[in-house]
Design an enzyme around this catalytic site. Structure first.
Site, PDB file in Angstrom:
ATOM      1  N   ASP A 111      -6.779   6.735  -2.410  1.00 23.06           N
ATOM      2  CA  ASP A 111      -7.425   5.626  -1.471  1.00 23.06           C
ATOM      3  C   ASP A 111      -7.040   4.399  -1.768  1.00 23.06           C
ATOM      4  O   ASP A 111      -8.009   3.401  -2.031  1.00 23.06           O
ATOM      5  CB  ASP A 111      -8.933   6.120  -1.562  1.00 23.06           C
ATOM      6  CG  ASP A 111      -9.742   5.271  -0.634  1.00 23.06           C
ATOM      7  OD1 ASP A 111      -9.142   5.130   0.457  1.00 23.06           O
ATOM      8  OD2 ASP A 111     -10.910   4.948  -0.765  1.00 23.06           O
ATOM      9  N   GLU A 141      -1.585   8.028  -0.512  1.00 21.38           N
ATOM     10  CA  GLU A 141      -2.234   6.711  -0.264  1.00 21.38           C
ATOM     11  C   GLU A 141      -1.965   5.769  -1.357  1.00 21.38           C
ATOM     12  O   GLU A 141      -2.966   4.873  -1.828  1.00 21.38           O
ATOM     13  CB  GLU A 141      -3.701   7.020   0.230  1.00 21.38           C
ATOM     14  CG  GLU A 141      -3.936   5.655   1.001  1.00 21.38           C
ATOM     15  CD  GLU A 141      -5.351   6.002   1.890  1.00 21.38           C
ATOM     16  OE1 GLU A 141      -6.450   5.131   1.706  1.00 21.38           O
ATOM     17  OE2 GLU A 141      -5.690   7.096   2.616  1.00 21.38           O
ATOM     18  N   ASP A 252      -2.799  15.473   1.180  1.00 22.67           N
ATOM     19  CA  ASP A 252      -3.794  15.227   2.038  1.00 22.67           C
ATOM     20  C   ASP A 252      -3.236  15.721   3.384  1.00 22.67           C
ATOM     21  O   ASP A 252      -2.727  14.845   4.024  1.00 22.67           O
ATOM     22  CB  ASP A 252      -4.423  13.665   2.057  1.00 22.67           C
ATOM     23  CG  ASP A 252      -5.610  13.469   3.126  1.00 22.67           C
ATOM     24  OD1 ASP A 252      -5.808  14.248   3.692  1.00 22.67           O
ATOM     25  OD2 ASP A 252      -5.931  12.106   3.124  1.00 22.67           O
TER      26      ASP A 252
END
Length: 350
Positions: A111, A141, A252
């Site tokens: 994130d 990310e 992901d």
């Protein structure tokens, strides 16, 4: 004397130093271990660094997106538990004969696009990597600033291979003492709208050839068609890899189960590692807003976005033995390291 007894006698000395450090500084033994390990267990040097307000390793102030010299970052907390290993080759430790037959892998969307508490959250990611000592790490990310920090903090033990150098991207870390890097390649997704691609690394673990693959597939429900196209590309490259090579894809995926069904399901040669481990309910929903409140959302979805797929090689088999979440501890800032849980998996070599 048994190996366990030797290890305990060594640990007793180190534990005593941690307790002395904690008593002098008024902190805890976990933080003490962090400073002592980085100063080779020289307590006076570790105390000097601590009371000078410094950190024994270089830091990057991620919140201001700039390098800072050794010293406390504005967002750090003395209560943050950061545990580092010694950096010694894994095979040199006592009792590692069994460990050497296991491949440990971590995959995690960290994130990086969320700037809030990014220094503390990224520190925790590095702490967990150091604590768990996976042989392979898939990160999604990642941004330029967090990559620089992760590379700096993990460089004594890991080599970092990024899939890009701008925007946000994936990265693969390989444990130097256990994994040999042979080659790497970035496979573009030509119709992506979100800078997504497939990062592949050819490597060797013991005498086993590996193809390691990670991606952060297209996000959001309305991009289902692109996500299925990307999944088809991933499965194609997994299926067409050299027959002797074991292939592990993770990341992901943002996948919904029905999307896999719509493309005809996984090929017979490719398994879903979560299912191969018995579909543990406590490690099902890696993006779970009912438990993880990093995102302020009016509704509370939970999805199995983060997945691992395995295609066996014909020379040796990788048998998944463990599938669990990491990053589930709340940090001193009140948030979690990411809005995703990380997935930690172990494979037995047979």
């Amino acid at each position: 004397m048994a190996a366990a007894d030797v290890k305990e006698s060594v640990d007793d000395d180190q534990r005593r130093l941690c307790e002395e450090f904690a008593a002098v500084t008024g902190t805890d033994t976990s933080l003490a271990e962090y400073y002592l390990r980085e100063k080779n267990w020289q307590i006076e040097e570790a105390l000097n660094v601590y009371f000078d307000g410094g950190d024994p390793t270089p830091q990057i102030d991620l919140d201001s997106h700039s390098m800072s010299p050794s010293g406390s970052s504005g967002n750090s907390s003395p209560d943050l538990v950061v545990t580092y290993d010694s950096g010694a080759p894994a095979d040199s430790n006592l009792g590692n004969q069994t460990c050497s037959l296991m491949l440990k892998l971590l995959t995690w969307n960290i994130d990086g696009l969320d700037n809030k508490n990014i220094t503390e959250r990224t520190k925790t990611v590095c702490s967990i990597i150091k604590r768990e000592s996976p042989d392979v790490v898939y990160l999604q990310e990642v941004i330029v600033e967090t990559f620089a920090y992760i590379e700096t903090m993990c460089s004594p033990t890991y080599i970092a291979i990024p899939a890009n150098s701008e925007q946000y991207f994936t990265t693969i870390l390989l444990r130097k003492s256990r994994i040999s890097l042979l080659a790497h390649k970035i496979i573009e997704f030509p119709t992506t709208k979100m800078y997504r691609n497939l990062l592949t690394v050819k490597a060797r673990f013991r005498d086993i050839d590996l193809l390691l693959m990670t991606s952060h597939m297209e996000s959001m429900k309305n991009h289902s068609h692109e996500r299925k196209t990307q999944l088809t590309t991933v499965l194609k490259h997994m299926s067409e890899a050299d027959a002797a090579t074991a292939v592990i894809f993770g990341g992901d995926t943002n996948l919904r189960d029905y999307e896999i069904t719509q493309i005809g399901g996984l090929p017979d040669s490719i398994g879903d590692v979560w299912q191969m481990c018995g579909s543990p309910e406590d490690a099902q929903f890696s993006w779970d807003i009912t438990k993880n409140d990093n995102l302020d959302m009016p509704f509370k979805p939970k999805c199995r976005f983060d997945r691992l797929f395995l295609r066996q090689g014909c020379s040796s088999k990788l048998l998944p033995q463990m599938f669990m979440f990491v990053g589930t501890e709340r940090l001193p800032c009140g948030r979690f390291a990411s809005d995703h849980w990380g997935i930690l998996c172990e494979f037995k070599i047979v």
